[in-house]
Design an enzyme around this catalytic site. Structure first.
Site, PDB file in Angstrom:
ATOM      1  N   SER A 160       0.864  -1.471  -0.101  1.00  0.00           N
ATOM      2  CA  SER A 160       0.076   0.072  -0.270  1.00  0.00           C
ATOM      3  C   SER A 160       0.803   1.055  -0.122  1.00  0.00           C
ATOM      4  CB  SER A 160      -1.396  -0.301   0.695  1.00  0.00           C
ATOM      5  OG  SER A 160      -2.331  -0.194   0.608  1.00  0.00           O
ATOM      6  N   LYS A 204       0.025   3.483  -2.418  1.00  0.00           N
ATOM      7  CA  LYS A 204      -0.656   4.723  -2.609  1.00  0.00           C
ATOM      8  C   LYS A 204      -0.230   6.048  -2.494  1.00  0.00           C
ATOM      9  CE  LYS A 204      -4.337   2.219   0.099  1.00  0.00           C
ATOM     10  NZ  LYS A 204      -4.175   0.624  -0.166  1.00  0.00           N
ATOM     11  N   SER A 231      -5.806   3.622   4.704  1.00  0.00           N
ATOM     12  CA  SER A 231      -5.262   2.440   4.023  1.00  0.00           C
ATOM     13  C   SER A 231      -6.025   1.566   3.001  1.00  0.00           C
ATOM     14  CB  SER A 231      -4.413   1.634   4.219  1.00  0.00           C
ATOM     15  OG  SER A 231      -3.715   0.844   2.655  1.00  0.00           O
TER      16      SER A 231
END
Length: 369
Positions: A50, A53, A110
């Site tokens: 993640s 991101k 997240s």
């Protein structure tokens, strides 16, 4: 424009103790100057989970800055966004949230569904947004990065990778947008009138002095990852850690690297001696000479305690031919510390100087007769 993180004059590769870097790859940079202070396998291709991101976040922030979207804009969740697994806020198909709410869900919790919804909103589709991500990565000089999705889920992809170095480049760009700290420094928040709780996945928010962000990532393929940013004494650092075996180890490693940076380095603003900026003769110009000025002087990174030992070497052009353009280089100031170059300031013309016309030359001759 391509960006390259300069290796600081003091930086030693892989000098941290083996038991301190509990990760497959890591890097420490100064966000203010771009200097690399420490690197370890920094260009190894790894799944960023993640931490992916941060590129999505960057494109959202840039779209806001470019007035392409607004925080108040409403986004309708697509079936594709709703289908995302992993961390999520359990969006329902057709549910509407603002860009602000979805960004909050991405940064703090997240949320993969919120991330996908934002990507589709900006890029028109997930495919279109991923192309934007890769295009922007190339613009930033990320030569060891390829994204296949916007959220970092890596169980169904075959060529989704990045490296600590590239993620540091993206991190630096994200943290230029001060609004991001309105999200990254929040420990607890909520959506849907308090019914959906958001708890920050970055546990350093509550444990590390000066922490400002940024993003964690965890999958079985990637291990535990983090891009951690912090500010102390007007200096901003970022540590990217990829492939730790436990959540604690990624945070411990990030903290060790940040501590190393804050304890060993400091930021200085150059002191310029204007008396050493000698005038430059202008051949054939309407003005016979020009006094250079220092271009906007950025802050520089030095070893802590060495700020009083900085040497300034002034080099000024003696003569230049007209025409001269405003901002044209007329010399430089080289900053040295321990006989090592740590930076350079360009000396430029403060204004345009046009070439003198033949009529003006003739007139000047006649006046002198």
């Amino acid at each position: 424009m391509l960006f390259v993180l300069p290796v600081n004059a003091y930086a030693d590769d892989n000098k941290a103790k083996d038991n301190e870097i509990k990760a497959k790859s890591a890097i420490l940079i100064c966000l203010d100057t771009g200097d690399v202070l420490f690197k370890y396998n920094e260009k190894e291709h790894l799944s960023p989970a993640s931490v992916t991101k941060i590129m999505t976040i960057l494109l959202v922030l840039e779209a806001i800055d470019n007035h392409q979207i607004k925080l108040e804009d409403k986004v309708k969740a697509s079936p594709n966004a709703v289908s995302m697994g992993g961390s999520q806020i359990w969006l329902e198909a057709g549910e509407i949230m603002t860009v602000d709410e979805l960004l909050k869900a991405v940064v703090i919790a997240s949320a993969n569904d919120a991330c996908t919804a934002l990507g589709e909103f900006i890029g028109g589709s997930s495919t279109g947004f991923v192309k934007m991500m890769n295009d922007r990565a190339k613009e930033l000089g990320c030569n060891d990065t390829n994204f296949e999705n916007c959220n970092g889920l890596d169980d169904t992809v075959s060529n989704h990778y990045s490296c600590a170095y590239d993620l540091a480049l993206i991190t630096r760009e994200v943290m230029k947008h001060k609004i991001i700290e309105n999200y990254t420094t929040v420990w607890l928040d909520s959506l849907r009138n308090g019914t959906t709780e958001l708890n920050n996945t970055n546990k350093m928010i509550n444990s590390y002095e000066g922490i400002t962000g940024l993003k964690t990532g965890t999958t079985s393929n990637a291990g535990f990852c983090v891009a951690a940013t912090a500010r102390r004494d007007n200096m901003n650092l970022a540590a990217v850690v990829l492939g730790s075996e436990t959540s604690e180890e990624r945070f411990e490693t990030a903290a060790i690297l940040l501590d190393k940076g804050f304890s060993e380095y400091e930021i200085i603003k150059p002191t310029i001696d204007k008396s050493k900026l000698t005038t430059v003769k202008v051949a054939g110009g309407v003005f016979k000479e020009v006094k250079p000025i220092a271009e906007h002087a950025e802050n520089f990174l030095v070893k802590r305690g060495n700020s009083e030992k900085i040497e300034y070497k002034y080099t000024v052009t003696s003569k230049i031919n007209a025409p001269v353009l405003k901002g044209e280089k007329l010399g430089k100031i080289t900053l040295l510390s321990e006989n090592k170059k740590i930076g350079e300031i360009k000396l430029v013309s403060p204004n345009d100087i046009s070439k003198i016309s033949q009529n003006a030359i003739l007139k000047d001759i006649l006046i002198k007769i």
